[in-house]
Structures are given as C-alpha cells and as structure tokens.
Design a protein around this motif. Structure first.
Motif, mmCIF file in Angstrom:
data_model
loop_
_atom_site.group_PDB
_atom_site.id
_atom_site.type_symbol
_atom_site.label_atom_id
_atom_site.label_comp_id
_atom_site.label_asym_id
_atom_site.label_seq_id
_atom_site.Cartn_x
_atom_site.Cartn_y
_atom_site.Cartn_z
ATOM 1 N N ALA A 17 -95.492 -56.999 -6.135
ATOM 2 C CA ALA A 17 -96.218 -56.372 -5.029
ATOM 3 C C ALA A 17 -96.382 -54.877 -5.273
ATOM 4 N N LEU A 18 -95.344 -54.227 -5.806
ATOM 5 C CA LEU A 18 -95.449 -52.797 -6.105
ATOM 6 C C LEU A 18 -96.495 -52.548 -7.184
ATOM 7 N N ARG A 20 -99.107 -54.351 -7.911
ATOM 8 C CA ARG A 20 -100.444 -54.583 -7.355
ATOM 9 C C ARG A 20 -100.868 -53.442 -6.437
ATOM 10 N N ALA A 21 -99.911 -52.811 -5.786
ATOM 11 C CA ALA A 21 -100.244 -51.694 -4.897
ATOM 12 C C ALA A 21 -100.597 -50.429 -5.673
ATOM 13 N N THR A 22 -100.027 -50.267 -6.861
ATOM 14 C CA THR A 22 -100.301 -49.061 -7.649
ATOM 15 C C THR A 22 -101.507 -49.226 -8.583
ATOM 16 N N ARG A 25 -104.808 -47.432 -8.046
ATOM 17 C CA ARG A 25 -104.735 -45.980 -8.194
ATOM 18 C C ARG A 25 -104.858 -45.564 -9.647
ATOM 19 N N ARG A 49 -107.425 -55.294 -11.293
ATOM 20 C CA ARG A 49 -107.231 -54.589 -10.027
ATOM 21 C C ARG A 49 -107.397 -53.081 -10.149
ATOM 22 N N GLU A 202 -95.141 -57.613 0.033
ATOM 23 C CA GLU A 202 -96.176 -56.578 0.137
ATOM 24 C C GLU A 202 -95.778 -55.496 1.134
ATOM 25 N N ALA A 205 -93.242 -53.275 -0.620
ATOM 26 C CA ALA A 205 -93.898 -52.377 -1.566
ATOM 27 C C ALA A 205 -94.543 -51.200 -0.847
ATOM 28 N N LYS A 206 -95.150 -51.474 0.293
ATOM 29 C CA LYS A 206 -95.764 -50.413 1.088
ATOM 30 C C LYS A 206 -94.719 -49.411 1.545
ATOM 31 N N LEU A 209 -93.569 -47.197 -1.490
ATOM 32 C CA LEU A 209 -94.514 -46.147 -1.861
ATOM 33 C C LEU A 209 -94.554 -45.038 -0.811
#
Length: 245
Positions: A17-18, A20-22, A25, A49, A202, A205-206, A209
């Motif tokens: 999840a981390l 995918r979140a980064t 960017r 992604r 998820e 992970a949010k 961050l």
C-alpha cells in the motif's frame, strides 16, 4: 530530485500500500523481500502507476548475505533516500509456548535482523544529511499481553531501537518515525481470534506518509489506538495480570 524509498518486507500488505501511494509521485522504489518473483509483478504494476524506477532486491531476515547486498545497493544510490521497514513475523503464541526455541526466530525476524539493517544503513543516511526511516513496530509492544507477549517483546525492542536511532540520526537531519499499527487486514492477522477495529492497509499507508510529512516521532494507526493503548498501559499490574487479553 525525486524521492527514493527502500521498502523492506515489500510483499506485506502495508508495504504494498505504501509503494502504491508513492508511485504516482514519480518515486524511485527498491522493493526488498524474499519472494522476488512476486515482487517483480508488483514492480510492473508500480511502473504503470507512475513510479520513475522500480528495482527488486532479495532480502531475507535469516540470510545475512541479502542484508549485505541491500546495504551495498543503498550505498550506491545518489542523494538522500528513505527506508521503510515492514519485515517481521508473528507465529501464534501457542506455538512458541509449545516450542520455546522458536523465540529466537521471532526476535530475529522482528528485531535483530531489521535492527542490524538499520544500524548499517544509518551511516549512509547520516553522510547524506537527509532522509526518513519508517520503522513498523506494533501496539503489541506497549505491554506484554497473554496472547502475544513474545511477538510484543520483539516489537518493543525494535521500538526502543528506533527511539535511539531518532536521537542519533536527528542530529544530522535524518528523521525516524516509529509506526505502531493496531489490527490491520494482512496475511499475518488472517484468521486470528479477537480481531476488532481492523484497518485497511491503504489507510495505514496514508497515515505513514502523513507522519513522514509532519515529521512525527511516534504514530499509532489508526489514530484511536493511541487512546486504547493509553488505557491498557494505565491498568494496574495486579488487575492487568488477571485479564484475558
């Protein structure tokens, strides 16, 4: 300069999840774990992604050779980098009680190996004068409980090490965040009895961050676990030792 993340234990649900979140960017990601074939599939997904570059490295908490290779790769990186450590294992407490020799493996997976890795990466980060360490501990480390005190003891040791690293590395501009998740929907917790208020990876992970951005020192995730654990820590020992938790 784009951000670079070394993600250790990258096949865990929270680590994925981390990543995918980064990725959107345009981050550069180094995915480190045992199942490199599986991580290659993740790498392909992360490139789609938006990740600028994704690399897969073998890492096993029981194999010092993979640690050496990971440290060498980190040394070759240009500029600051971030490290997020998710590696760990949680065998059932009953299994460890039936075979106490398993304790050494629990400590190795959750404290010794990950702690050694961070101690080897620390000088590299100090020399660059920037970056963030995200260490995933656990609410289980806040107090020894009947159901998982062996795992909790290892995570408590890891949290203490992270506290010391925060003191050391902060002097050179590197920040250390200790993450204490409650129950998270992962393979490690699948099928366990007594699960409640289970969080999605998820969401964790949010929170991670956000903690990195705000330079938080210790973060409970989801947030309400800070209150829950404050209550658990405050229960007097004569009462606590009689509780079935």
């Amino acid at each position: 300069m784009t951000e670079t993340w070394i993600i250790v234990g990258a096949s865990s649900a929270m680590a994925r999840a981390l990543a995918r979140a980064t990725a959107p960017r345009s981050a550069t990601l180094l995915l480190c774990g045992r199942d490199t074939e599986d991580l290659q599939r993740d790498a392909a997904d992360l490139r789609l992604r938006g990740a600028q570059a994704v690399e897969v490295l073998a890492y096993d908490t029981r194999d010092p050779g993979t640690e050496a290779a990971l440290v060498a790769r980190a040394a070759a990186l240009e500029g600051p980098f971030n490290v997020a450590v998710f590696a760990g294992a949680m065998p059932p407490q009953t299994e460890v009680e039936a075979d106490p020799s398993l304790l050494a493996g629990v400590v190795q997976d959750n404290f010794t190996a990950t702690g050694t890795l961070l101690l080897r990466l620390a000088p590299l980060m100090e020399a660059r004068g920037a970056g963030t360490v995200v260490g995933v501990a656990s609410v289980a480390g806040d107090r020894g409980r009947l159901g998982n005190h062996v795992y909790g003891a290892a995570k408590a040791g890891f949290a203490t090490l992270l506290s010391g690293l925060r003191n050391r590395l902060g002097r050179s501009g590197v920040h250390v965040v200790t993450v204490k998740p409650g129950f998270v929907d992962t393979a490690m917790t699948w099928g366990l009895d007594g699960m409640f208020l289970v969080a999605a990876p998820e969401a964790v992970a949010k929170d991670i961050l956000a903690a990195v951005r705000r330079r938080r020192n210790v973060v409970y995730t989801p947030w309400f676990w800070a209150g829950i654990m404050a209550i658990i820590r405050s229960v007097p020992e004569p009462i606590f030792k009689k509780l079935q938790i």
